[in-house]
Design a protein around this motif. Structure first.
Motif, mmCIF file in Angstrom:
data_model
loop_
_atom_site.group_PDB
_atom_site.id
_atom_site.type_symbol
_atom_site.label_atom_id
_atom_site.label_comp_id
_atom_site.label_asym_id
_atom_site.label_seq_id
_atom_site.Cartn_x
_atom_site.Cartn_y
_atom_site.Cartn_z
ATOM 1 N N GLU B 124 -44.666 81.483 7.183
ATOM 2 C CA GLU B 124 -44.087 80.565 6.214
ATOM 3 C C GLU B 124 -42.782 81.151 5.731
ATOM 4 O O GLU B 124 -42.730 82.339 5.393
ATOM 5 N N ARG B 126 -40.147 82.364 3.283
ATOM 6 C CA ARG B 126 -40.339 82.887 1.934
ATOM 7 C C ARG B 126 -38.978 83.360 1.428
ATOM 8 O O ARG B 126 -38.237 84.015 2.163
ATOM 9 N N VAL B 127 -38.661 83.026 0.195
ATOM 10 C CA VAL B 127 -37.377 83.454 -0.366
ATOM 11 C C VAL B 127 -37.590 84.771 -1.093
ATOM 12 O O VAL B 127 -38.412 84.856 -2.003
ATOM 13 N N THR B 128 -36.869 85.781 -0.688
ATOM 14 C CA THR B 128 -37.089 87.121 -1.234
ATOM 15 C C THR B 128 -35.807 87.707 -1.803
ATOM 16 O O THR B 128 -34.706 87.204 -1.575
#
Lengths: 172, 172
Positions: B124, B126-128
């Motif tokens: 998936e 994912r903004v990190t």
DNA sequence: CGGATTGAGTTCAATGACGCAACTGAGTAG
DNA sequence: CTACTCAGTTGCGTCATTGAACTCAATCCG
């Protein structure tokens, strides 16, 4: 003619855009995230027309992205806040903001910087792989058909292609 | 009245939306990313009207997000492909798709799944945080004023608030 | 050789969305 | 009693979007 609805498309991007894909919604959500909450604040900050803001807020509320609560009676005054779904959208909006910052930055520099409070650093939002945590790029992502795929408007050709993909090495 | 232009706003999100923020552009970009490239393929896949697709492709090309190249003469036939800026937008679109998948997924399941080819896993987006690589959320991000901030339509109130922020612990 | 088909658009009328400004209406401040 | 704030609604004109039909060049089919 009415604008084409994306709601029945078998595509999560289109269905997401159906909820927040108009011109103003992302900016409204960003403003609510940044702490604005009242109708007139949004009008003044964005320069959006009042009737349009009324419609947007109603639609965002109907779709469970913002909620409208009275913070006082007499006179009735309302605050708009992000719901869980709305807050969950913030990282994606940050990713889009970071793209705008790379490719459409004002000459004067970045208008807004972001700080990650858990680590205390200024940062750039980065989209990464949930499995290996490395950044994902257009070049390192392949799409495959999911269980909900269907060859209908929105993914008519795409769905067919995903079912007969280029040779994909074993997927873990 | 013409739709309000976001181009002069001192806000990277608004300026990004000016380039790709209309109803159809994200879907066009996704289709180009997924391997479609010809005019009629896009019409058939999306169900967009042909004149509108013409306008969108012209505007995306003018903004450096897609490029139009003739892949044969006699008769002239054209392929649309993502530029570097367009490919750089893909992760942000994936993040938005993931949100749509969480909050507006078709009953039948996810239409499309993504595989990270460098690690071989389904994942998936994912903004990190680029500093600590942990996921960012609405609750763990604070915004501060950047050098390009300005109190004008689009960020009229927001810019003022950022300059007098809530107590921010030392930022690294 | 003639008709159908393909690719890539353009043109057109109708309708809905958007933008602006003015207005309403309840309550509060001076 | 007047002015002001907040939260919208109303009205009107212009623009964008839609679907369908049309163009035009070239190739395929029989």
């Amino acid at each position: 003619m009415e604008r084409t609805s994306f709601a029945h498309m078998r595509c999560s991007l289109a269905r997401g855009l159906e909820l927040i894909g108009d011109w103003w919604s992302p900016l409204i959500i960003r403003d609510l995230f940044l702490g604005l909450s009242r109708f007139d604040e949004l009008v003044e900050d964005l320069g959006i027309s009042r009737n349009l803001l009324t419609r947007r807020l109603k639609s965002l509320a109907a779709n469970g992205i913002v909620e409208r609560t009275a913070y006082q009676q007499k006179p009735a005054r309302y605050a708009y806040r992000l719901t869980e779904a709305g807050r969950d959208l913030v990282p994606a909006i940050l990713a889009l903001t970071a793209w705008g910052d790379r490719w459409a930055r004002p000459r004067e520099g970045s208008p807004i910087l972001f700080v990650h409070t858990t680590c205390g650093h200024r940062f750039e939002p980065r989209v990464t792989c949930s499995a290996c945590t490395e950044p994902v790029t257009a070049e390192t992502v392949t799409a495959i058909a999911g269980p909900g795929g269907a060859a209908r408007p929105g993914t008519k050709l795409v769905a067919r292609r995903l079912h007969s993909p280029a040779p994909v090495a074993a997927i873990k």
